[in-house]
Design a protein around this motif. Structure first.
Motif, short mmCIF file in Angstrom:
data_model
loop_
_atom_site.label_atom_id
_atom_site.label_comp_id
_atom_site.label_asym_id
_atom_site.label_seq_id
_atom_site.Cartn_x
_atom_site.Cartn_y
_atom_site.Cartn_z
N SER A 20 39.14 31.04 79.03
CA SER A 20 39.70 29.71 79.86
C SER A 20 40.61 29.25 79.55
CB SER A 20 38.68 28.93 80.70
OG SER A 20 38.24 28.53 79.38
N MET A 21 41.07 28.02 80.07
CA MET A 21 42.46 26.96 79.11
C MET A 21 41.49 26.24 78.52
SD MET A 21 45.61 26.10 78.72
CE MET A 21 46.64 27.52 80.15
N HIS A 22 40.72 26.28 79.11
CA HIS A 22 39.67 25.40 78.90
C HIS A 22 39.82 25.45 76.70
CE1 HIS A 22 35.26 23.29 77.21
NE2 HIS A 22 35.90 22.44 77.46
N ASP A 23 38.71 27.18 76.70
CA ASP A 23 37.87 28.21 75.40
C ASP A 23 39.63 27.84 74.74
OD1 ASP A 23 35.54 27.33 76.29
OD2 ASP A 23 35.51 30.40 77.42
N LEU A 24 40.89 27.98 75.57
CA LEU A 24 41.71 27.97 74.22
C LEU A 24 42.16 26.79 73.27
CD1 LEU A 24 44.24 30.56 73.21
CD2 LEU A 24 45.07 29.37 75.58
N LEU A 25 42.10 26.07 74.65
CA LEU A 25 42.69 24.78 73.55
C LEU A 25 41.55 23.96 72.64
CD1 LEU A 25 43.63 22.35 76.71
CD2 LEU A 25 45.02 23.62 75.11
N ALA A 26 39.98 24.08 73.20
CA ALA A 26 38.99 24.45 72.18
C ALA A 26 39.50 24.81 71.22
CB ALA A 26 37.81 24.04 72.94
N CYS A 28 42.17 26.10 69.82
CA CYS A 28 43.29 25.16 68.96
C CYS A 28 42.69 24.33 68.36
CB CYS A 28 44.26 25.08 69.89
SG CYS A 28 45.19 27.00 70.35
N ALA A 29 42.41 23.33 69.05
CA ALA A 29 42.15 22.16 68.33
C ALA A 29 41.02 21.89 67.14
CB ALA A 29 41.34 21.34 69.11
N VAL A 34 40.27 22.64 60.99
CA VAL A 34 39.48 23.55 60.34
C VAL A 34 40.79 22.98 58.97
CG1 VAL A 34 38.62 25.01 58.90
CG2 VAL A 34 37.27 24.30 60.76
N SER A 35 42.43 23.79 59.39
CA SER A 35 43.11 23.88 58.28
C SER A 35 43.61 22.35 57.84
CB SER A 35 44.19 25.33 59.17
OG SER A 35 44.65 24.07 60.26
N THR A 36 43.62 21.42 58.61
CA THR A 36 44.29 19.99 58.46
C THR A 36 43.36 19.90 56.78
OG1 THR A 36 45.08 19.81 60.07
CG2 THR A 36 44.94 17.94 58.85
N PRO A 37 43.84 19.45 55.65
CA PRO A 37 43.03 18.81 54.46
C PRO A 37 43.14 17.33 54.81
CG PRO A 37 45.26 19.19 53.69
CD PRO A 37 45.83 19.17 55.12
N PRO A 38 42.00 16.76 54.15
CA PRO A 38 41.65 15.69 54.22
C PRO A 38 42.50 14.76 53.69
CG PRO A 38 40.13 16.85 52.62
CD PRO A 38 41.29 17.46 52.96
N ARG A 39 42.89 13.34 54.22
CA ARG A 39 43.53 12.75 54.01
C ARG A 39 43.43 11.82 52.55
NH1 ARG A 39 44.13 7.82 58.33
NH2 ARG A 39 42.35 8.87 58.50
N ALA A 40 44.26 11.76 51.54
CA ALA A 40 43.77 11.16 50.40
C ALA A 40 43.36 9.14 50.53
CB ALA A 40 45.13 11.12 49.81
N PRO A 41 42.62 9.23 49.41
CA PRO A 41 42.04 7.81 49.49
C PRO A 41 43.19 6.88 49.32
CG PRO A 41 41.44 8.36 47.77
CD PRO A 41 42.16 10.60 48.46
N GLU A 42 43.40 5.81 49.72
CA GLU A 42 44.49 4.39 50.11
C GLU A 42 44.07 3.77 48.04
OE1 GLU A 42 44.83 2.28 53.23
OE2 GLU A 42 44.53 3.61 54.85
N PRO A 43 44.81 3.68 47.82
CA PRO A 43 45.09 2.93 46.89
C PRO A 43 44.65 1.54 46.79
CG PRO A 43 47.10 3.20 47.43
CD PRO A 43 46.40 3.78 48.12
N ALA A 44 43.92 1.29 45.71
CA ALA A 44 42.90 0.14 45.23
C ALA A 44 44.26 -1.10 45.71
CB ALA A 44 42.10 -0.24 44.11
N PRO A 45 43.56 -2.22 46.19
CA PRO A 45 45.11 -3.44 46.85
C PRO A 45 44.90 -3.96 44.79
CG PRO A 45 42.78 -4.28 47.20
CD PRO A 45 42.78 -2.43 47.15
#
Length: 59
Positions: A20-26, A28-29, A34-45
């Motif tokens: 189903s389109m729902h399963d396909l989109l789910a 992909c999301a 899973v394949s996106t690495p976590p963001r780096a922490p923001e530098p301390a002000p």
């Protein structure tokens, strides 16, 4: 004569493992999450704020 028997036209193939389109989109999301690495922490002000006392001592 039905539309599927019209000369010159091939019948549409049927999908045997259709999703189903729902399963396909789910899926992909989930793959993107899973394949996106976590963001780096923001530098301390920097804490270079000058206080009132620093101004008085400098004068």
């Amino acid at each position: 004569m039905s539309a599927s028997q019209t000369p010159g036209r091939r019948p549409r193939p049927t999908a045997t493992g259709a999703l189903s389109m729902h399963d396909l989109l789910a899926s992909c999301a989930a793959a993107a999450a899973v394949s996106t690495p976590p963001r780096a922490p923001e530098p301390a002000p920097r804490t270079t704020a000058v206080t009132v006392r620093d101004h008085r001592e400098a004068a």
